[in-house]
Write a protein that holds these residues in place. Structure first.
Motif, PDB file in Angstrom:
ATOM      1  N   CYS A   1      30.310  32.625  44.326  1.00  0.00           N
ATOM      2  CA  CYS A   1      31.500  33.510  43.822  1.00  0.00           C
ATOM      3  C   CYS A   1      31.627  32.824  42.238  1.00  0.00           C
ATOM      4  O   CYS A   1      32.314  31.726  42.459  1.00  0.00           O
TER       5      CYS A   1
ATOM      6  N   LEU B   1      29.591  38.216  42.499  1.00  0.00           N
ATOM      7  CA  LEU B   1      29.091  38.061  43.637  1.00  0.00           C
ATOM      8  C   LEU B   1      27.518  37.889  43.532  1.00  0.00           C
ATOM      9  O   LEU B   1      26.694  38.636  43.067  1.00  0.00           O
TER      10      LEU B   1
ATOM     11  N   THR C   1      32.406  42.473  42.733  1.00  0.00           N
ATOM     12  CA  THR C   1      33.148  42.560  44.072  1.00  0.00           C
ATOM     13  C   THR C   1      34.526  41.785  44.400  1.00  0.00           C
ATOM     14  O   THR C   1      34.415  40.577  43.697  1.00  0.00           O
TER      15      THR C   1
ATOM     16  N   ALA D   1      32.643  46.332  48.911  1.00  0.00           N
ATOM     17  CA  ALA D   1      32.526  44.947  48.782  1.00  0.00           C
ATOM     18  C   ALA D   1      30.743  44.699  48.984  1.00  0.00           C
ATOM     19  O   ALA D   1      30.228  45.475  49.685  1.00  0.00           O
ATOM     20  N   THR D   2      30.141  43.724  48.170  1.00  0.00           N
ATOM     21  CA  THR D   2      28.660  43.511  48.603  1.00  0.00           C
ATOM     22  C   THR D   2      28.746  42.149  49.257  1.00  0.00           C
ATOM     23  O   THR D   2      29.338  41.167  48.784  1.00  0.00           O
ATOM     24  N   THR D   3      28.151  42.187  50.530  1.00  0.00           N
ATOM     25  CA  THR D   3      28.291  41.012  51.379  1.00  0.00           C
ATOM     26  C   THR D   3      27.003  40.413  51.658  1.00  0.00           C
ATOM     27  O   THR D   3      26.797  39.224  52.067  1.00  0.00           O
ATOM     28  N   SER D   4      25.839  41.124  51.574  1.00  0.00           N
ATOM     29  CA  SER D   4      24.412  40.763  51.974  1.00  0.00           C
ATOM     30  C   SER D   4      23.406  41.308  50.989  1.00  0.00           C
ATOM     31  O   SER D   4      23.794  42.305  50.395  1.00  0.00           O
TER      32      SER D   4
END
Length: 293
Positions: A6, A11, A29, A123-126
């Motif tokens: 981060c 991200l 994000t 949000a971008t998480t994966s």
């Protein structure tokens, strides 16, 4: 091993053993209204832009809009300029998406930008399905096309040039008269807070030629945010110097110069396309003009 990096609002996600062409994605994000990523596109040697391809992270996510604007090489885009706007853009998870323009366009500056806006509050998480919006990224170890990230479409941060963003232009050879982005583009709607910020902050910039087309003279207005050494010159379509309008120091504030459609010797030039090139400190801009006798 999966790792997460981060940096401010950026991200970066990358898994071990990824087999895709791009083994990481980059996103802003959490995104807010105006968060976007812009990549520079070189359009030289008579090339026209026919579309775009990009490496899409999550097929369930949609970019609210993609904007294509003219710009200056090595500088972030200026979204107060007219652009092409493509709404609700998406693709297949971890694969290439494609946009085809209804008609090819060119850039009067030789440079364009593709600006992808991220959906707010997502949000971008994966990686892949359900992972959130993002565009493919990979490290090459060599310099790549510049790209920039922004949380508000007005203030930009350039990403490390050793990384390649997964956006590729679809270029075509120009045949006949191909319009420029500036000619067919429309005003880009930005959030009201961003528009107010752009209006209130004086910026060094070259305005649009007026009138355009013109005969026999055209006014070139520009603004200086601070005292600067200014060069304002006119070139023909082959890049040859036609006339020098300004070459020296100017005070901060608004200025205007008139070109009478003559060369450095005072001889009238022929009808055609000419370019006004403005340079003041780090700012370099070009405007296209058409002389019709």
């Amino acid at each position: 091993m999966k790792h997460l990096i981060c940096l401010l609002t950026v991200l970066l996600l990358a898994p071990a053993g990824a087999s895709a062409q791009y083994d990481a994605v980059v996103s802003v994000t959490p995104a807010v209204e105006g968060s976007c990523i812009a990549v520079e596109i070189a359009m030289e040697n008579g090339a026209a832009l026919a579309g775009l391809q990009w490496f899409h992270n999550d097929g369930g996510q949609v970019f609210p809009k993609v904007v294509i604007v003219e710009g200056q090489a090595g500088s972030p885009p200026d979204l107060s300029q007219p652009g092409l706007i493509l709404d609700q853009v998406t693709g297949v998870s971890m694969d290439w998406g494609q946009l085809t323009l209804s008609s090819p366009v060119t850039s009067s500056t030789g440079t364009a930008f593709a600006v992808f806006f991220f959906p707010p509050s997502v949000a971008t998480t994966s990686l892949g399905d359900g992972g959130g919006p993002g565009i493919g990224l990979r490290e090459t170890g060599t310099d790549n096309a510049p790209f920039y990230l922004s949380v508000d479409a007005a203030h930009w941060a350039r990403f490390d040039p050793g990384f390649e963003l997964g956006v590729q232009p679809m270029l075509a050879a120009m045949r006949g008269e191909v319009p420029s982005i500036a000619e067919v583009g429309v005003q880009v709607e930005l959030p009201a807070t961003i528009q107010l910020d752009l209006e209130m902050a004086p910026a060094t910039a070259l305005g649009l030629p007026s009138p355009n087309p013109f005969n026999p003279r055209v006014t070139l207005s520009y603004m200086l945010a601070a005292p600067s050494v200014v060069d304002l010159k006119v070139y023909d379509v082959r890049g040859r110097l036609v006339d020098t309008l300004v070459s020296g120091s100017r005070a901060a504030g608004p200025h205007a110069e008139v070109w009478d459609g003559v060369d450095q010797s005072g001889r009238p030039v022929a009808s055609g396309v000419y370019f006004a090139r403005f340079e003041a400190g780090p700012v370099v801009q070009t405007q296209r003009m058409v002389l019709v006798r």
